[in-house]
Write an enzyme that holds these catalytic residues in place. Structure first.
Site, PDB file in Angstrom:
ATOM      1  N   GLY A   7       7.512  -8.954  -5.497  1.00  0.00           N
ATOM      2  CA  GLY A   7       7.325  -7.499  -5.193  1.00  0.00           C
ATOM      3  C   GLY A   7       6.836  -7.416  -3.638  1.00  0.00           C
ATOM      4  CG  ASN A   8       7.906  -4.500  -1.268  1.00  0.00           C
ATOM      5  OD1 ASN A   8       7.424  -3.481  -0.908  1.00  0.00           O
ATOM      6  ND2 ASN A   8       9.110  -5.008  -1.387  1.00  0.00           N
ATOM      7  NE  ARG A   9      -0.514  -5.995  -0.287  1.00  0.00           N
ATOM      8  CZ  ARG A   9      -1.362  -6.289  -1.420  1.00  0.00           C
ATOM      9  NH1 ARG A   9      -1.558  -5.167  -1.964  1.00  0.00           N
ATOM     10  NH2 ARG A   9      -2.093  -7.264  -1.694  1.00  0.00           N
ATOM     11  CB  SER A  10       7.126  -0.541  -0.184  1.00  0.00           C
ATOM     12  OG  SER A  10       7.511   0.847   0.421  1.00  0.00           O
TER      13      SER A  10
END
Ligand code: CTP
Ligand code: CA
Length: 226
Positions: free
Chosen positions: A33-36
């Site tokens: 995943g990512n931090r958005s």
């Protein structure tokens, strides 16, 4: 423009906003995943609705955020699901704003059972494959003539040059370029950006609330819809 002076300038228009970040599953309990946080996309959806637009918000993993009032929310998980939802909604949209952070790669294989450690063995490497580029796809194959398409990019180093190159490569009309740095962290309530236009325009947006950046984006979209 001060907030509240836009009246209903987007009335009669249907806009699509993607928000959040995709998650690419490895097994039933793990993902890449990512931090958005989704906050910029939600601010875009709220401000568009406040300006009279009919809004579809494609929300990738934004469970912490309340659904904006009067907005159709379509929850998705992966980049492939996000692509499907965006393409479906874009067929009826006057503008599409891709604020979501889309994973560039996904695991080549999904394990239907939890991946387990084996005594004394090194882990298997994870093989990744490319995800589809949704922004480039809808920009190149406009489902509706005159549709305005907006991308977002976080850049470091030569932010403007990187942004110009990306705008051309994607083929979108506007690219909102953020410099990734100290106080410009993921999940914050504020943002600072430059909006680049395919027409060569450059609109700086000073550090401030995500709603202010959202209103500037809709100002630029509204000019191009007119
Ligand atoms: N985007 C997309 N589909 C992808 C990747 C990105 O639609 N597979 C969209 C994002 O929603 C964003 C814009 O493209 O609006 C720019 O994303 P970014 O990650 O900066 O672009 P990339 O082409 O992936 O470039 P980079 O290699 O710098 O990550
Ligand atoms: Ca990327």
């Amino acid at each position: 423009l001060a907030r509240g002076t836009h009246a209903a300038d987007l009335a009669g228009h249907h806009v699509v906003v993607s928000a959040g970040g995709t998650r690419e599953p490895l097994d039933p309990v793990r993902f890449l995943g990512n931090r958005s946080s989704g906050k910029q996309g939600y601010a875009l959806a709220r401000t568009a609705a406040a300006r009279g637009a009919s809004v579809t918000l494609i929300a990738a993993n934004t469970t912490g955020l309340p659904d904006p009032a009067g907005v159709e929310v379509v929850p998705v998980g992966t980049a492939v699901q996000l692509r499907e939802a965006v393409i479906k909604a874009a067929a009826h949209a006057d503008a599409v704003v891709m604020a979501a952070a889309v994973a560039d790669f996904r695991p080549a294989a999904y394990a239907t059972g939890k991946i387990k450690k084996k005594d004394g063995e090194d882990p298997e490497p994870i093989t990744l494959v490319r995800n589809p580029d949704i922004l480039a796809e809808i920009s190149g194959d406009r489902p509706r003539p005159g549709q305005v398409i907006v991308g977002f990019a976080a850049e470091t180093d030569d932010v403007l040059a990187n942004g110009r190159t990306k705008l051309r490569r994607k083929g979108c009309d506007l690219l909102v370029v953020n410099e990734v740095g100290e106080r410009k962290t993921f999940g914050s309530e504020e943002n600072e950006a430059v909006v680049l236009g395919a027409d060569g325009s450059e609109t700086p947006v000073p550090y401030g609330p995500k709603e202010a950046l959202a209103d500037t984006v809709w100002d630029l979209v509204a000019q191009r819809l007119a």
